[in-house]
Design a protein around this motif. Structure first.
Motif, PDB file in Angstrom:
ATOM      1  N   PRO A 112      44.878  46.655  53.138  1.00 35.54           N
ATOM      2  CA  PRO A 112      45.399  47.470  52.027  1.00 35.54           C
ATOM      3  C   PRO A 112      45.849  46.630  50.833  1.00 35.54           C
ATOM      4  O   PRO A 112      45.756  47.075  49.693  1.00 35.54           O
ATOM      5  CB  PRO A 112      46.588  48.194  52.670  1.00 35.54           C
ATOM      6  N   ILE A 113      46.309  45.411  51.090  1.00 34.46           N
ATOM      7  CA  ILE A 113      46.728  44.532  49.987  1.00 34.46           C
ATOM      8  C   ILE A 113      45.529  44.159  49.123  1.00 34.46           C
ATOM      9  O   ILE A 113      45.615  44.123  47.890  1.00 34.46           O
ATOM     10  CB  ILE A 113      47.404  43.266  50.554  1.00 34.46           C
ATOM     11  N   VAL A 114      44.388  43.908  49.766  1.00 34.38           N
ATOM     12  CA  VAL A 114      43.159  43.584  49.034  1.00 34.38           C
ATOM     13  C   VAL A 114      42.702  44.786  48.206  1.00 34.38           C
ATOM     14  O   VAL A 114      42.336  44.654  47.033  1.00 34.38           O
ATOM     15  CB  VAL A 114      42.041  43.153  50.006  1.00 34.38           C
ATOM     16  N   ILE A 115      42.735  45.969  48.820  1.00 31.70           N
ATOM     17  CA  ILE A 115      42.344  47.193  48.118  1.00 31.70           C
ATOM     18  C   ILE A 115      43.233  47.428  46.902  1.00 31.70           C
ATOM     19  O   ILE A 115      42.760  47.779  45.815  1.00 31.70           O
ATOM     20  CB  ILE A 115      42.427  48.408  49.075  1.00 31.70           C
ATOM     21  N   GLU A 116      44.528  47.203  47.078  1.00 31.81           N
ATOM     22  CA  GLU A 116      45.461  47.396  45.961  1.00 31.81           C
ATOM     23  C   GLU A 116      45.167  46.407  44.829  1.00 31.81           C
ATOM     24  O   GLU A 116      45.199  46.782  43.643  1.00 31.81           O
ATOM     25  CB  GLU A 116      46.898  47.225  46.449  1.00 31.81           C
ATOM     26  N   LEU A 117      44.876  45.159  45.185  1.00 34.30           N
ATOM     27  CA  LEU A 117      44.544  44.150  44.185  1.00 34.30           C
ATOM     28  C   LEU A 117      43.316  44.560  43.377  1.00 34.30           C
ATOM     29  O   LEU A 117      43.313  44.492  42.138  1.00 34.30           O
ATOM     30  CB  LEU A 117      44.297  42.805  44.868  1.00 34.30           C
ATOM     31  N   ILE A 118      42.273  45.017  44.074  1.00 33.65           N
ATOM     32  CA  ILE A 118      41.041  45.414  43.396  1.00 33.65           C
ATOM     33  C   ILE A 118      41.275  46.647  42.519  1.00 33.65           C
ATOM     34  O   ILE A 118      40.858  46.690  41.358  1.00 33.65           O
ATOM     35  CB  ILE A 118      39.928  45.700  44.426  1.00 33.65           C
ATOM     36  N   SER A 119      41.953  47.647  43.063  1.00 33.64           N
ATOM     37  CA  SER A 119      42.192  48.890  42.327  1.00 33.64           C
ATOM     38  C   SER A 119      43.029  48.657  41.075  1.00 33.64           C
ATOM     39  O   SER A 119      42.739  49.211  40.000  1.00 33.64           O
ATOM     40  CB  SER A 119      42.889  49.905  43.242  1.00 33.64           C
TER      41      SER A 119
ATOM     42  N   GLY B 159      17.211  47.715  27.761  1.00 37.97           N
ATOM     43  CA  GLY B 159      16.819  48.137  29.097  1.00 37.97           C
ATOM     44  C   GLY B 159      16.232  47.054  29.975  1.00 37.97           C
ATOM     45  O   GLY B 159      15.622  47.335  31.006  1.00 37.97           O
ATOM     46  N   ARG B 160      16.408  45.795  29.575  1.00 40.02           N
ATOM     47  CA  ARG B 160      15.789  44.690  30.306  1.00 40.02           C
ATOM     48  C   ARG B 160      16.557  44.301  31.569  1.00 40.02           C
ATOM     49  O   ARG B 160      16.055  43.565  32.409  1.00 40.02           O
ATOM     50  CB  ARG B 160      15.647  43.472  29.386  1.00 40.02           C
ATOM     51  N   TYR B 161      17.800  44.737  31.678  1.00 38.27           N
ATOM     52  CA  TYR B 161      18.582  44.431  32.875  1.00 38.27           C
ATOM     53  C   TYR B 161      19.624  45.519  33.065  1.00 38.27           C
ATOM     54  O   TYR B 161      19.834  46.357  32.190  1.00 38.27           O
ATOM     55  CB  TYR B 161      19.248  43.050  32.763  1.00 38.27           C
ATOM     56  N   LYS B 162      20.252  45.523  34.209  1.00 37.71           N
ATOM     57  CA  LYS B 162      21.225  46.551  34.546  1.00 37.71           C
ATOM     58  C   LYS B 162      22.649  45.982  34.513  1.00 37.71           C
ATOM     59  O   LYS B 162      22.885  44.847  34.916  1.00 37.71           O
ATOM     60  CB  LYS B 162      20.950  47.128  35.938  1.00 37.71           C
ATOM     61  N   LEU B 163      23.572  46.787  34.023  1.00 38.80           N
ATOM     62  CA  LEU B 163      24.993  46.445  34.035  1.00 38.80           C
ATOM     63  C   LEU B 163      25.694  47.360  35.031  1.00 38.80           C
ATOM     64  O   LEU B 163      25.468  48.570  35.040  1.00 38.80           O
ATOM     65  CB  LEU B 163      25.602  46.633  32.648  1.00 38.80           C
ATOM     66  N   ILE B 164      26.523  46.795  35.874  1.00 40.38           N
ATOM     67  CA  ILE B 164      27.205  47.570  36.908  1.00 40.38           C
ATOM     68  C   ILE B 164      28.637  47.863  36.473  1.00 40.38           C
ATOM     69  O   ILE B 164      29.363  46.958  36.045  1.00 40.38           O
ATOM     70  CB  ILE B 164      27.202  46.824  38.253  1.00 40.38           C
ATOM     71  N   TYR B 165      29.010  49.132  36.572  1.00 42.99           N
ATOM     72  CA  TYR B 165      30.361  49.568  36.247  1.00 42.99           C
ATOM     73  C   TYR B 165      30.989  50.216  37.474  1.00 42.99           C
ATOM     74  O   TYR B 165      30.286  50.775  38.336  1.00 42.99           O
ATOM     75  CB  TYR B 165      30.355  50.561  35.080  1.00 42.99           C
ATOM     76  N   VAL B 166      32.324  50.154  37.547  1.00 43.55           N
ATOM     77  CA  VAL B 166      33.021  50.680  38.714  1.00 43.55           C
ATOM     78  C   VAL B 166      34.306  51.377  38.247  1.00 43.55           C
ATOM     79  O   VAL B 166      34.893  51.012  37.228  1.00 43.55           O
ATOM     80  CB  VAL B 166      33.350  49.522  39.705  1.00 43.55           C
ATOM     81  N   ARG B 167      34.740  52.379  39.004  1.00 41.69           N
ATOM     82  CA  ARG B 167      36.040  52.993  38.741  1.00 41.69           C
ATOM     83  C   ARG B 167      36.652  53.478  40.037  1.00 41.69           C
ATOM     84  O   ARG B 167      35.965  53.715  41.039  1.00 41.69           O
ATOM     85  CB  ARG B 167      35.937  54.125  37.728  1.00 41.69           C
ATOM     86  N   ASN B 168      37.968  53.615  40.014  1.00 33.06           N
ATOM     87  CA  ASN B 168      38.687  54.089  41.189  1.00 33.06           C
ATOM     88  C   ASN B 168      38.425  55.578  41.393  1.00 33.06           C
ATOM     89  O   ASN B 168      38.366  56.343  40.436  1.00 33.06           O
ATOM     90  CB  ASN B 168      40.195  53.859  41.023  1.00 33.06           C
ATOM     91  N   LYS B 169      38.281  55.982  42.633  1.00 35.58           N
ATOM     92  CA  LYS B 169      38.106  57.413  42.931  1.00 35.58           C
ATOM     93  C   LYS B 169      39.453  58.118  42.889  1.00 35.58           C
ATOM     94  O   LYS B 169      40.491  57.537  43.149  1.00 35.58           O
ATOM     95  CB  LYS B 169      37.499  57.572  44.344  1.00 35.58           C
TER      96      LYS B 169
END
Length: 252
Positions: free
Chosen positions: A176-183, A242-252
């Motif tokens: 959970p500490i790792v998850i909290e750090l990432i979030s 469109g030559r490459y992809k960018l990855i995005y992330v968000r908290n649920k």
């Protein structure tokens, strides 16, 4: 890889197992060009003889340092003196200090104060003060391929039970500490819709916790680590033309 970054690799031969040298040099090559490679120890001692062939194979220069006084680590002093000489020579842009010894904490701090990039490599027993004194710290144990670890840990299991056990072991290590750090890091970087560019997330995670590495949790990259937890949305967007992809992330 930043090929133009010149690195000085300084290895504490008394404190690092020789079995990981090949993987270690491959890892270091990701961050720059190792222009200086030295290892320190008392080469008259029998337990350092296993290093000799490895040094030739990897063009690492052995530096002899006699133990003049019982109970004192002359190797540490020799490394520190050499590091400062190299710093003032202005021949490199960064250092890789390979040791699990907290005695190098002040050295790492001093090198960073001078504008040097400092990478640390050591065993998981490395004290935290040395870890946080580096820009990035890599545990030497994770340099072996995860598939090798799966086989080793699963030898006593059979069939599908082996695979399931291995996966459970990976996920249990993401605390959970790792998850909290990432979030929290995603929140720090998120736009108005909650999305953060994954590369920025990884970079900030490294600054917050120098020993953060997806491989510590049995994943080669950050994306599959995040996907495994089920707590994040991940999407791809087109990059330049469109030559490459960018990855995005968000908290649920």
């Amino acid at each position: 890889m930043e090929a133009d970054i010149r690195l000085a690799i300084l290895i504490d031969g008394d404190n690092i197992p020789s079995a990981y040298v090949k993987e270690m040099m491959e890892e270091i090559a990701k961050y720059g060009n190792p222009t200086i490679k030295r290892i320190y120890g008392d080469w008259t001692r029998p337990w350092l003889t296993k290093w000799k062939d490895i040094l030739l194979e990897n063009a690492i220069t052995p530096i002899q340092q006699y133990g003049y006084t019982t109970g004192k680590n002359a190797t540490d002093s020799a490394m520190i003196i050499d590091a400062m000489d190299i710093l003032y020579s202005e021949k490199v842009d960064g250092f890789c200090l390979v040791s699990s010894d907290s005695d190098f904490t002040r050295l790492a701090t001093r090198l960073r104060e001078a504008g040097m990039r400092v990478y640390g490599i050591g065993e998981k027993k490395t004290p935290n003060p040395f870890i946080v004194a580096c820009d990035k710290f890599i545990y030497i144990e994770i340099l072996k391929k995860p598939t090798d670890k799966i086989v080793e840990k699963g030898k006593k299991q059979k069939g599908s039970e082996k695979k399931e056990t291995g996966i459970n072991e990976w996920l249990d290590s993401i605390t959970p500490i790792v998850i909290e750090l990432i979030s929290d890091t995603i929140s720090d970087l998120a736009d108005d819709d909650g999305w953060a560019f994954l590369w920025d997330v990884g970079s900030l995670l490294q600054k917050k916790q120098p020993n953060f590495d997806p491989r510590n949790y049995w994943f080669n990259k950050l994306t599959p680590l995040l996907a495994s937890t089920g707590g994040y949305e991940i999407t791809e967007r087109d990059g330049w033309k469109g030559r490459y992809k960018l990855i995005y992330v968000r908290n649920k």
